[in-house]
Structure formats: structure tokens, C-alpha cells
Design a protein around this motif. Structure first.
Motif: not given
Length: 571
Positions: A386-400, A442-450
């Protein structure tokens, strides 16, 4: 570490002569208090002014400055307590106010992990308003983070002597305040409530990690664990099974503290775990009832996280009980290269140990823990999807959810590996290694984007991140491209508490060089495969670190005898 003065007052406060007032010409002309930093005043630096130098101090003033540095502030009585840490924090002067704010900013905007950082920016800062040793510890950490920030920037830019001097002053002031805080702790914690003892331990853990004293940090975390476990045991008989994963009395010990120390328990077991067998067996029993009643499906990430930590703790402590029977120490020997420090991590002291022999009783016992992590993974799969859905990508729930999945994969492989006496057995997990790398990316890219870049410093991190699982990948996965990519990912990542990605990248390079020497067809045969057996590291402040590495090809010599290899590395 700088030692605290013998008395509670700074040395310059105890002198019989008044302190000669000096300052740079800019501050004196504007009637401002000068911090007297050398070579340039910090006020001038921050105001983008050219510092015009200082009035020559008297000889007595020079002698005082040699001991305390001019950055040392005056220390009047604290003001009234402030409840909300996000507003004006209680501080004793302007210098400490800046350091406290830096502490708050760092602990509020840090890299997201599994744990919520409110333990730093809410609980610790609120307690600092009534406990002097917590206040001084926060000031010390804020000052040390300032120094670390400058050190990081100098790694990217040309070395500047003025910046080096400013970083040195931040660090010296941090050590002075930390020494004072430790001295206060020694008296304040006698008979103190458990909450204060736990918070003090977290502050020491944080500061020592920032100093690269990871074994000091781990030793403090280890020493406090029995106190928390003893307190939790008092509630075992009256707590419902579903509540045993949480604090039984949050008014006494906050939920965040119990959660933080459960994660520190995992940190200890992944690096250096000298605890006795009785402690490991007690920890295995501690989460048994809760894990038995684990739901078939998780509906929120908090629930999934709590059960995963319980499963991982049981698995890690089970692995610790296997070290004597599986004869893991048979694969190590003393260093031939002179090690830089006394603390040497060998196989048989953490969860990454390799079994030399496996008994039938161990095979039977291992099935219980393999089943625990399998059931957790099955219950987590719908929530993870459910956290892989398009609307949750990049959110904290996706990362956790990504981090939880990484640790589940890691635990699955480590638990299976306790039965492996040949390295080729790990090849069955190639798919899992690939997924682990993809999720870590995914984790590394999320933090670089942030944030735009990755902080290199340790400190506030209490949970396991991606460095420990990537260590498993570069050590046990023999796919060349995956290993190379994993090492590259590590070199661009930050230190996570006691886990330094630069050291793990050096270990990956070392293992690849030994195993792939002379290999042309891509497949590494068993006789060429190596087991990482020992590391001894000496952190060098503000420069490069040194370590000695050791591995063994246990079937690589004539007649299938072991062959050891060693290397000294700098990073």
C-alpha cells in the motif's frame, strides 16, 4: 576528552584578580560584548565585517585565556523554565542560547528514520529546563555539532585557517561543557528516577558518537540496559500481551525512551556485544509472548515497527547464544599487522559471526526464529504494498516502510546464515540482496531530494539505518555489480550512530580484492571466498581514520587449509 575543573565554577571565576576586558576594535567601538575568538571575532564574521584586531590584553589575562579560551561565557543563574522548546529556550547567556538552538534545529530537521525524533526536540529539551546536567549536555552537543558542520564543509572546500580555528573553539567549548555535565551527572543520578538515568545515557551516547568514540558510546548504552529491563519485568504479570511492546507506565518512563533503548539494544548486538549468555536468554524470553500473538496482517506502520523490533531483538539475542557452540572464534587469529587500538572486533562478538560447525540442536532451534521473521514479513506485505502506491511515493510512510522491509530482509538472511558453513550457500539470496540494494537506494535518493546533500556526521541516530544491511550485502553477496554499487552507495552516505559507511566501504573493497583476484569468469568458487574475521579501528579527529582489517579463506590453502589476509586502510 577535556577534563572538567575540580570545582563547579570555571577556572577564571575562581581567580582573585578581575578579568581584564578586551575585545576587537569593532565591538569596542559599538559597545558590544566581544567573544574574543581568534584569529577573528565571531561577531564580525557573522556580521560580514572585517575584524580589525584586538586590544593587547594584560599578562594575567593572557594566562587565563590559555586555559579557558575566550569563547567561555559567563554563567549566571538560569531563568524561569520554558515549556515549549520550539519557542525561546531557557539558556544562561547568548552563547549557550545559540548552541541550544543549533541542537534544536539539528534534532528537528534531521534525516528521517524509523524512530520519531521527538525524543530529542521535545522530551530532552523540556527536561533541560529543570536539570542542569541535561542543559549543559545539550549545549555541549550543539557546540560539537557546530564544529562537525565546519569540519564537513572543509572536506568539500579548500582548507581555511580561520574556519579551522573557529571549529577548534566550538570543540573546546563543547568538551568543557560536557566535562561539567558528566561531573553533575555523577551526583544528580544517585537515586534519581529512571527517566533521568535513561536520558543521561542517550546524551552521553550522542556526544561520544559525535567524537567518534563509538565503543564508549556503546558501553554506556550497554550498562543502562539492565536497569530498563528490570523495570519492565515488574509489569510482565499485569500487562496484557499486546501491551508488552510498549512502556507499561509512560508517566514514569516515556514510550519514546523504551523504544529508543530497544533500538540501542539492536545497535549493540550488531557491533560489539560482550553481554553474558544469561542476559541474551532473558531478552529472548522477554518478547516471546508478544511475538506469539503477532497479528496475521498489520494495518499501520507503528504496529509493524513494534513487532519487527521485538522479532529482531529475539533473533539477535538468539544469534549471540550460538557463538560458543558454533565455534565462531576458530576462524580468527591475532593480527600480524600491529593494530592501532586495543579494542578489536572479531567474529563471535556480533550478529555477523560465521559458524565454524553446526549441531543438530542448533538447526532445530534456528527454525523458531526463522519462522518469526517469516510470519512478520507475511503480515507486513499488504501494508508494504500500500505504501508503494503513486500517492504515497516520497512520503514518510513510504520511507519508513522501506526501512522496515530492509531490516526484515537483513534479519532473514542473518538468521539463515547461522547454519551456513560454506559461503556459496548465500547465493540463494541473490534476489533478496538485489531488493535490499534497490530499497537502500530509495532511502538515499529520498534524503538527497529533501536536503540536497547528505550530512556525514553521526549523533542523533538511535535506530539502525541502511549501513548495517549494506555491510551484509558487500560482505556476503558475490555479485560483482551489486557489490560495487553497494560500496558506491556507502561512500555517499552519512554515519549512523556507531556505523561508519566509509569503513564498511573499505571492508567491501578488501573482500572483493581478495575473493576476485585472478577470477575471470565471474563466479567465485568456495575456496576463493573469504570470511571477514576482525577489524580494529582508530578514529583520527578532523583528519582521516585508520583501521586494520582481517579475513580468512578457510579452504584457500594447500589441502584446503585456511589462508588469512590483512590490510591497513585509511578513510
Amino acid at each position: 576528552m577535556a577534563a572538567a575543573p575540580n570545582d563547579t565554577q570555571p577556572k577564571w571565576r575562581r581567580t582573585s584578580k578581575p578579568r581584564t576586558r578586551t575585545g576587537c576594535h569593532n565591538c569596542r567601538r559599538r559597545h558590544l560584548k566581544c567573544d574574543e575568538a581568534k584569529p577573528t571575532c565571531l561577531r564580525c564574521v557573522k556580521s560580514h565585517l572585517t575584524c580589525e584586531g584586538y586590544v593587547e590584553p594584560s599578562k594575567a589575562s593572557k594566562e587565563v585565556c590559555k586555559t579557558t579560551r575566550s569563547i567561555l561565557p559567563k554563567d549566571p543563574q538560569p531563568r524561569l523554565s520554558i515549556i515549549r522548546p520550539s519557542e525561546q529556550l531557557e539558556t544562561r547567556n547568548e552563547v549557550e542560547s545559540r548552541y541550544i538552538k543549533h541542537f534544536y534545529n539539528k534534532s528537528s530537521s534531521g534525516l528521517d528514520g524509523i524512530l520519531n525524533w521527538s525524543i530529542w526536540n521535545r522530551l530532552v529539551l523540556q527536561l533541560s529546563n529543570r536539570e542542569p546536567f541535561i542543559h549543559d549536555s545539550c549545549v555541549a552537543i550543539g557546540a560539537l555539532m557546530k564544529a562537525v558542520d565546519i569540519d564537513e564543509s572543509l572536506l568539500e572546500d579548500e582548507v581555511n585557517s580561520g574556519s579551522l580555528q573557529i571549529a577548534k573553539m566550538h570543540r573546546e567549548f563543547a568538551l568543557l561543557k560536557y566535562g561539567r555535565a558528566v561531573k553533575q551527572m555523577q551526583g544528580a543520578l544517585i537515586g534519581a528516577e529512571l527517566r533521568l538515568v535513561l536520558v543521561a545515557c542517550l546524551l552521553v551516547f550522542c556526544f561520544e558518537n559525535l567524537l567518534s568514540n563509538r565503543f564508549e558510546a556503546l558501553a554506556h548504552a550497554t550498562s543502562v540496559q539492565p536497569l530498563l529491563r528490570e523495570w519492565l519485568a515488574k509489569y510482565d504479570q499485569v500487562m496484557p500481551t499486546s501491551q508488552r511492546l510498549h512502556s507499561p507506565a509512560p508517566v514514569i518512563v516515556d514510550e519514546e525512551l523504551v523504544e529508543a533503548f530497544n533500538h540501542l539494544d539492536l545497535q549493540i548486538s550488531t557491533i560489539y556485544d560482550p553481554r553474558p549468555a544469561d542476559a541474551h536468554r532473558a531478552a529472548i524470553r522477554e518478547g516471546l509472548e508478544a511475538v506469539k500473538t503477532m497479528p496475521p496482517i498489520f494495518y499501520d506502520l507503528s504496529e509493524a515497527q513494534s513487532y519487527l523490533v521485538a522479532v529482531m531483538r529475539r533473533c539477535h539475542h538468539f544469534l549471540a547464544t550460538t557463538w560458543p557452540s558454533s565455534e565462531t572464534h576458530a576462524l580468527s587469529r591475532d593480527f600480524e599487522i600491529v593494530p592501532p587500538e586495543d579494542v578489536i572486533i572479531t567474529t563471535g562478538i556480533n550478529i555477523w559471526s560465521t559458524s565454524y560447525t553446526v549441531s543438530n540442536s542448533l538447526r532445530i532451534e534456528q527454525q523458531e526464529f526463522a519462522e518469526d521473521i517469516r510470519r512478520w514479513s507475511q503480515a507486513f506485505q499488504p501494508l508494504f504494498d500500500s505504501t508503494r502506491q503513486s500517492e504515497t511515493i516520497g512520503s514518510r510512510s513510504h520511507l519508513v516502510a522501506t526501512l522496515l522491509r530492509i531490516h526484515a530482509i537483513n534479519t532473514t538472511i542473518v538468521i539463515a546464515g547461522v547454519l551456513f558453513t560454506e559461503e556459496v550457500a548465500y547465493d540463494v539470496f541473490l534476489h533478496e540482496f538485489q531488493e535490499l540494494f534497490d530499497l537502500a537506494t530509495i532511502v538515499v535518493q529520498a534524503h538527497r531530494k529533501k536536503s540536497g546533500y547528505i550530512h556525514k556526521s553521526a549523533g542523533f541516530f538511535l535506530d539502525l539505518g541502511i549501513v548495517a544491511p549494506l555491510y551484509l550485502l558487500v560482505n556476503r553477496c558475490r555479485d560483482h555489480s551489486l557489490r560495487v554499487n553497494g560500496i558506491e552507495l556507502l561512500r555517499g552516505w552519512h554515519v549512523e550512530a556507531s556505523w561508519d559507511p566509509r569503513l564498511i566501504a573499505e571492508i567491501g573493497d578488501f573482500m572483493m580484492d581478495i575473493e576476485e583476484e585472478g577470477n575471470t569468469d565471474g563466479f567465485i568458487p568456495e575456496k576463493s571466498r573469504a570470511v571477514f574475521t576482525a577489524v580494529c579501528e582508530e578514529p583520527q579527529r578532523q583528519t582521516r581514520h585508520e583501521a586494520v582489517l582481517q579475513c580468512v579463506q578457510r579452504y584457500g590453502g594447500p589441502g584446503g587449509r585456511p589462508v588469512w589476509h590483512e590490510r591497513r586502510v585509511f578513510f
